[in-house]
Design an enzyme around this catalytic site. Structure first.
Site, PDB file in Angstrom:
ATOM      1  N   GLU A   1     -12.395 -20.905  -0.989  1.00  0.00           N
ATOM      2  CA  GLU A   1     -10.975 -20.663  -1.258  1.00  0.00           C
ATOM      3  C   GLU A   1     -10.187 -21.971  -1.342  1.00  0.00           C
ATOM      4  OE1 GLU A   1      -9.969 -17.863  -2.099  1.00  0.00           O
ATOM      5  OE2 GLU A   1     -11.538 -16.512  -1.349  1.00  0.00           O
TER       6      GLU A   1
ATOM      7  N   ARG B   1      -1.139  -3.733   1.293  1.00  0.00           N
ATOM      8  CA  ARG B   1      -1.074  -2.779   0.178  1.00  0.00           C
ATOM      9  C   ARG B   1      -1.973  -3.263  -0.956  1.00  0.00           C
ATOM     10  NH1 ARG B   1       4.871  -1.287  -1.272  1.00  0.00           N
ATOM     11  NH2 ARG B   1       4.943  -3.475  -1.795  1.00  0.00           N
TER      12      ARG B   1
ATOM     13  N   CYS C   1      -7.946 -12.286   6.146  1.00  0.00           N
ATOM     14  CA  CYS C   1      -8.601 -13.557   5.817  1.00  0.00           C
ATOM     15  C   CYS C   1      -7.579 -14.592   5.378  1.00  0.00           C
ATOM     16  CB  CYS C   1      -9.649 -13.362   4.721  1.00  0.00           C
ATOM     17  SG  CYS C   1     -11.077 -12.430   5.311  1.00  0.00           S
TER      18      CYS C   1
ATOM     19  N   HIS D   1     -15.327 -16.852   1.372  1.00  0.00           N
ATOM     20  CA  HIS D   1     -15.610 -15.417   1.289  1.00  0.00           C
ATOM     21  C   HIS D   1     -17.036 -15.194   0.790  1.00  0.00           C
ATOM     22  CE1 HIS D   1     -11.229 -13.985   1.291  1.00  0.00           C
ATOM     23  NE2 HIS D   1     -11.843 -13.152   2.102  1.00  0.00           N
TER      24      HIS D   1
HETATM   25  N1  PCA Z   1     -12.444  -9.740   5.017  1.00  0.00           N
HETATM   26  C1  PCA Z   1     -11.045  -9.351   5.031  1.00  0.00           C
HETATM   27  C2  PCA Z   1     -10.638  -9.430   6.467  1.00  0.00           C
HETATM   28  C3  PCA Z   1     -11.884  -9.559   7.271  1.00  0.00           C
HETATM   29  C4  PCA Z   1     -12.944  -9.832   6.274  1.00  0.00           C
HETATM   30  O1  PCA Z   1     -14.113 -10.108   6.522  1.00  0.00           O
HETATM   31  C5  PCA Z   1     -10.189 -10.152   4.064  1.00  0.00           C
HETATM   32  O2  PCA Z   1     -10.696 -10.587   3.021  1.00  0.00           O
HETATM   33  O3  PCA Z   1      -9.002 -10.331   4.333  1.00  0.00           O
END
Ligand code: PCA
Length: 206
Positions: A77, A87, A147, A171
């Site tokens: 990221e 939402r 996250c 991620h």
């Molecule tokens: N993914 C979520 C929150 C916890 C996770 O593993 C996210 O992308 O916000």
């Protein structure tokens, strides 16, 4: 070189989160002190937990892991936004966090910047993952769920209190055994290879 690595518990009715399994399995490269912390999927709780962890451990680097099941590759990221929002983008679904909180369009820190860029070398990290044969890409949205909240909170702390600290968020996709109705999957071994390659980027290189 001290690295704080965080991951998340399962959320949204699922019983596993690949980031948690990675956290359990991953090993510190030579010369790296690796501190592992599992976070709850809760907007409010993570704020204080993270502030406490940074103060206690004063890591050189903070890398947070989470699941983004709609992506085919490991995403490094680039940016976190100052917004908590449960939402869905089409406005139809609200996904509360594990404490039952469901903020919609709420600023995370009043008066703070609308966004922060990670200060980690995202392209070097993507390249390091790709060189292991695992698909990876830079991502320009960490979403607006927990996250993003964690990434924003850490980068705000870095900007405010820890100018030398580096921090960012990664991620990972679903695992095959999560059986997503639609979406992408990645084998666990590939996730480990990719995240291990990232940690090795910092082996001798603060
Ligand atoms: N993914 C979520 C929150 C916890 C996770 O593993 C996210 O992308 O916000």
């Amino acid at each position: 070189m001290k690295i704080l690595l965080t991951a998340f518990e399962p959320f949204n009715g699922r019983d596993i989160n690949p980031s948690q399994l990675i956290l359990e399995k991953i090993e510190a490269p030579e010369g790296v002190a690796l501190i592992k912390e599992l976070l709850p999927v809760e907007f409010n709780a993570t704020t204080e937990i993270l502030k406490g962890l940074l103060k206690q451990h004063q890591p050189d680097v903070v890398i947070s892991l989470g699941q983004a099941g709609n992506r085919p590759e490991i995403s490094v990221e680039r940016v976190a936004v100052n917004l908590d929002n449960c939402r869905s983008s089409n406005g139809e679904k609200i996904t509360p966090d594990n404490a039952g909180d469901a903020p919609v369009d709420q600023v995370i820190v009043e008066g703070a910047p609308q966004a922060y860029f990670t200060n980690l070398p995202v392209w070097d990290m993507v390249k390091a993952i790709q060189e292991t044969g695992v698909p990876a890409a830079v991502s320009y949205t960490a979403g607006t769920y927990v996250c993003n909240h964690v990434m924003y909170t850490v980068l705000h702390e870095v900007a405010t209190n820890y100018p030398k600290m580096k921090a960012g968020f990664i991620h990972v996709p679903f695992l095959p055994e999560q059986n997503p109705e639609k979406g992408y999957v990645m084998e666990f071994n590939d996730m480990i290879k990719g995240i291990q390659a990232i940690l090795e980027c910092f082996e001798n290189n603060p």
